[in-house]
Design an enzyme around this catalytic site. Structure first.
Site, PDB file in Angstrom:
ATOM      1  N   LYS A 163       0.925  -1.144   0.056  1.00  0.00           N
ATOM      2  CA  LYS A 163      -0.058  -0.157   0.021  1.00  0.00           C
ATOM      3  C   LYS A 163       0.814   1.175  -0.093  1.00  0.00           C
ATOM      4  O   LYS A 163       2.008   1.226   0.613  1.00  0.00           O
ATOM      5  CB  LYS A 163      -1.049   0.090   1.291  1.00  0.00           C
ATOM      6  CG  LYS A 163      -2.139   0.887   1.098  1.00  0.00           C
ATOM      7  CD  LYS A 163      -3.186  -0.105   0.336  1.00  0.00           C
ATOM      8  CE  LYS A 163      -4.698   0.765   0.398  1.00  0.00           C
ATOM      9  NZ  LYS A 163      -5.727   0.037  -0.069  1.00  0.00           N
ATOM     10  N   GLY A 219     -25.553   3.484   1.566  1.00  0.00           N
ATOM     11  CA  GLY A 219     -24.466   4.201   0.765  1.00  0.00           C
ATOM     12  C   GLY A 219     -24.652   3.687  -0.841  1.00  0.00           C
ATOM     13  O   GLY A 219     -24.518   2.506  -0.999  1.00  0.00           O
ATOM     14  N   TYR A 238     -24.656   1.739  -5.623  1.00  0.00           N
ATOM     15  CA  TYR A 238     -25.459   2.002  -6.848  1.00  0.00           C
ATOM     16  C   TYR A 238     -25.507   0.838  -7.810  1.00  0.00           C
ATOM     17  O   TYR A 238     -26.513   0.081  -8.247  1.00  0.00           O
ATOM     18  CB  TYR A 238     -25.319   3.218  -7.641  1.00  0.00           C
ATOM     19  CG  TYR A 238     -26.189   3.615  -8.751  1.00  0.00           C
ATOM     20  CD1 TYR A 238     -27.567   3.950  -8.446  1.00  0.00           C
ATOM     21  CD2 TYR A 238     -25.987   3.042  -9.991  1.00  0.00           C
ATOM     22  CE1 TYR A 238     -28.385   4.222  -9.270  1.00  0.00           C
ATOM     23  CE2 TYR A 238     -26.996   3.191 -11.086  1.00  0.00           C
ATOM     24  CZ  TYR A 238     -28.411   3.726 -10.735  1.00  0.00           C
ATOM     25  OH  TYR A 238     -29.067   4.150 -11.827  1.00  0.00           O
TER      26      TYR A 238
HETATM   27  P1  NAD Z   1     -18.055   5.955  -3.122  1.00  0.00           P
HETATM   28  O1  NAD Z   1     -17.638   7.106  -2.280  1.00  0.00           O
HETATM   29  O2  NAD Z   1     -18.341   5.965  -4.339  1.00  0.00           O
HETATM   30  O3  NAD Z   1     -19.646   5.932  -2.262  1.00  0.00           O
HETATM   31  C1  NAD Z   1     -19.692   5.823  -0.675  1.00  0.00           C
HETATM   32  C2  NAD Z   1     -21.186   6.298  -0.633  1.00  0.00           C
HETATM   33  O4  NAD Z   1     -21.499   6.189   0.819  1.00  0.00           O
HETATM   34  C3  NAD Z   1     -21.382   8.078  -0.847  1.00  0.00           C
HETATM   35  O5  NAD Z   1     -22.498   8.157  -1.895  1.00  0.00           O
HETATM   36  C4  NAD Z   1     -21.698   8.483   0.782  1.00  0.00           C
HETATM   37  O6  NAD Z   1     -22.403   9.805   0.536  1.00  0.00           O
HETATM   38  C5  NAD Z   1     -22.529   7.456   1.130  1.00  0.00           C
HETATM   39  N1  NAD Z   1     -22.295   7.395   2.541  1.00  0.00           N
HETATM   40  C6  NAD Z   1     -21.108   7.668   3.267  1.00  0.00           C
HETATM   41  N2  NAD Z   1     -21.478   7.477   4.645  1.00  0.00           N
HETATM   42  C7  NAD Z   1     -22.866   7.258   4.684  1.00  0.00           C
HETATM   43  C8  NAD Z   1     -23.815   6.945   5.707  1.00  0.00           C
HETATM   44  N3  NAD Z   1     -23.255   6.982   7.070  1.00  0.00           N
HETATM   45  N4  NAD Z   1     -25.157   6.708   5.421  1.00  0.00           N
HETATM   46  C9  NAD Z   1     -25.358   6.601   4.246  1.00  0.00           C
HETATM   47  N5  NAD Z   1     -24.621   6.918   3.064  1.00  0.00           N
HETATM   48  C10 NAD Z   1     -23.255   7.047   3.367  1.00  0.00           C
HETATM   49  O7  NAD Z   1     -17.408   4.710  -2.269  1.00  0.00           O
HETATM   50  P2  NAD Z   1     -17.467   3.380  -3.197  1.00  0.00           P
HETATM   51  O8  NAD Z   1     -16.253   3.187  -4.143  1.00  0.00           O
HETATM   52  O9  NAD Z   1     -18.856   3.216  -3.676  1.00  0.00           O
HETATM   53  O10 NAD Z   1     -17.161   2.396  -2.212  1.00  0.00           O
HETATM   54  C11 NAD Z   1     -18.037   2.117  -0.937  1.00  0.00           C
HETATM   55  C12 NAD Z   1     -17.243   1.336   0.087  1.00  0.00           C
HETATM   56  O11 NAD Z   1     -16.623   0.152  -0.175  1.00  0.00           O
HETATM   57  C13 NAD Z   1     -16.014   2.246   0.771  1.00  0.00           C
HETATM   58  O12 NAD Z   1     -16.130   1.546   2.308  1.00  0.00           O
HETATM   59  C14 NAD Z   1     -15.029   1.457   0.202  1.00  0.00           C
HETATM   60  O13 NAD Z   1     -13.745   1.711   0.850  1.00  0.00           O
HETATM   61  C15 NAD Z   1     -15.295  -0.056   0.043  1.00  0.00           C
HETATM   62  N6  NAD Z   1     -14.473  -0.434  -1.443  1.00  0.00           N
HETATM   63  C16 NAD Z   1     -14.754   0.002  -2.540  1.00  0.00           C
HETATM   64  C17 NAD Z   1     -14.047  -0.602  -3.593  1.00  0.00           C
HETATM   65  C18 NAD Z   1     -14.439  -0.094  -4.898  1.00  0.00           C
HETATM   66  O14 NAD Z   1     -14.058  -0.680  -5.732  1.00  0.00           O
HETATM   67  N7  NAD Z   1     -14.754   1.143  -5.102  1.00  0.00           N
HETATM   68  C19 NAD Z   1     -13.538  -1.718  -3.244  1.00  0.00           C
HETATM   69  C20 NAD Z   1     -13.400  -2.358  -1.969  1.00  0.00           C
HETATM   70  C21 NAD Z   1     -13.872  -1.762  -0.825  1.00  0.00           C
END
Ligand code: NAD
Length: 350
Positions: A78, A175, A181
């Site tokens: 990382k 979220g 989504y």
């Molecule tokens: P993102 O930032 O696109 O979306 C996160 C969403 O969660 C946002 O729309 C935000 O408004 C909402 N949110 C945050 N806190 C909230 C709450 N308390 N109540 C309701 N909504 C809330 O992030 P992402 O890429 O969709 O990732 C989502 C999670 O998955 C994160 O924790 C990320 O670390 C994890 N993750 C993502 C990936 C990836 O490929 N993007 C891979 C592994 C893990």
């Protein structure tokens, strides 16, 4: 620092300071015996270099576990960048970071993480090939969502009181960002009933319009009576008291470190709520990053991501015989792979 390294069995740490661009960065390499270390680059305003180093060590170890359990030939690493208060030139900063990555000769491959974007990866790619998640490789969140979808299917298989298919199953999604989504889209296509929330009302409204989802306020999602709770927002949402009050049969979402403490995992277990370990269920993005870097097709990647369902069923099935929570078992399964005598023999002969 050396104590943190030896406790986590981190192999090496690299530091880079570039006064011209203001870049101060750390790369932690936990393990490369399964392949080059792969892990995102986090851009965050750390309070001190000690905090940045500790975070890099912790995150790199998590990547080794995730890669080992996902069965990909990649080690764990990382990078963290100490976000400057005032960025003079973002492009120059990421070019400098790219040179840092390149100086390690391919032992570490960087990718997108909190605070970094596809555009930053494109900048890095101008000075090193050891980078993934550029626009050419596609959106990792779609693969993360696909992995979570298969994790939810594993929950249905493991919970005998739930139906075999998603039709009519009630999923509460917290979220609705990139992963949440796309997950709702997949669940809706299979006939799941959705209750959703996001801090951004526009995202909730879109899910209501496109998937017929019921929208609730952010603070209400934790008390929705549902079959599956899917945390896809930030980490740390399930502490012990939340675990004791959830009204679902299983927790299966993408958020990293969704259990605030190990005790929260035990509390879920006592409530008879199945919990899909986060680093198993959210490995789709990592699988995508690894395979796209190796030139594999989207179809091959999708096939590998679907295997998350089988991987998650292993701790679920072991839970039935041992009575131990899957959250603890998954940690041990990763350790078994990384530190098994067979693996150590391979390491010596590599
Ligand atoms: P993102 O930032 O696109 O979306 C996160 C969403 O969660 C946002 O729309 C935000 O408004 C909402 N949110 C945050 N806190 C909230 C709450 N308390 N109540 C309701 N909504 C809330 O992030 P992402 O890429 O969709 O990732 C989502 C999670 O998955 C994160 O924790 C990320 O670390 C994890 N993750 C993502 C990936 C990836 O490929 N993007 C891979 C592994 C893990």
């Amino acid at each position: 620092m050396f104590q943190d390294m030896s406790q986590s069995q981190t192999s090496d740490i690299h530091l880079w300071s570039d006064p011209q661009t203001g870049l101060q960065a750390v790369i932690a390499i936990h393990d490369t015996s399964r392949g080059p270390a792969l892990g995102g680059c986090r851009f965050f305003p750390y309070n001190s270099s000690g905090d940045a180093i500790r975070d890099a060590i912790r995150l790199a170890q998590g990547m080794s576990d995730k890669a080992a359990l996902a069965g990909i030939e990649q080690g764990g690493g990382k990078a963290v960048i100490m976000a400057p208060r005032d960025i003079q030139n973002q492009e120059a900063l990421f070019l400098s970071f790219g040179r840092f990555v390149h100086s390690l000769g391919g032992r570490y491959i960087t990718a997108m993480d909190v605070g970094t974007t596809t555009a930053d990866m494109e900048t890095i790619a101008r000075v090193t090939p050891h980078v993934t998640c550029t626009s050419a490789s596609g959106n990792p969140a779609l693969y993360t969502a696909l992995g979570v979808y298969h994790g939810i299917l594993a929950c249905l298989k493991a919970c005998k009181d739930l139906p075999d298919s998603l039709n009519g199953v009630h999923v509460a999604v917290q979220g609705l960002g990139h992963v949440g989504y796309a997950l709702c889209d997949l669940l809706h296509k299979d006939g799941a009933k959705l209750t959703v929330c996001d801090l951004d009302p526009e995202k909730s409204a879109l899910c209501q319009k496109n998937f017929g989802a019921t929208v609730v306020a952010a603070k209400e999602i934790l008390s929705v009576d549902c079959d599956i709770f899917s945390p896809c927002g930030l980490g740390g949402v399930i502490g012990t008291s939340v675990a004791q009050s959830l009204k679902c049969r299983a927790v299966a979402g993408s958020a990293n470190n969704q259990l605030a403490t190990p005790e929260a995992g035990l509390a879920l277990h006592r409530q008879n709520i199945l919990c899909a370990p986060d680093f198993l269920i959210n490995a789709g993005g990592l699988i995508h990053a690894s395979l796209s870097h190796r030139g594999k097709t989207a179809a091959e990647t999708r096939k590998r991501v679907t295997l998350i369902e089988q991987t998650i069923l292993r701790p679920f099935n072991r839970q039935i015989t041992s009575g131990e929570p899957p959250s603890l078992m998954a940690d041990r399964m990763a350790e078994d792979i990384l530190y098994s005598p067979k693996h150590q023999l391979e390491q010596l002969s590599a």
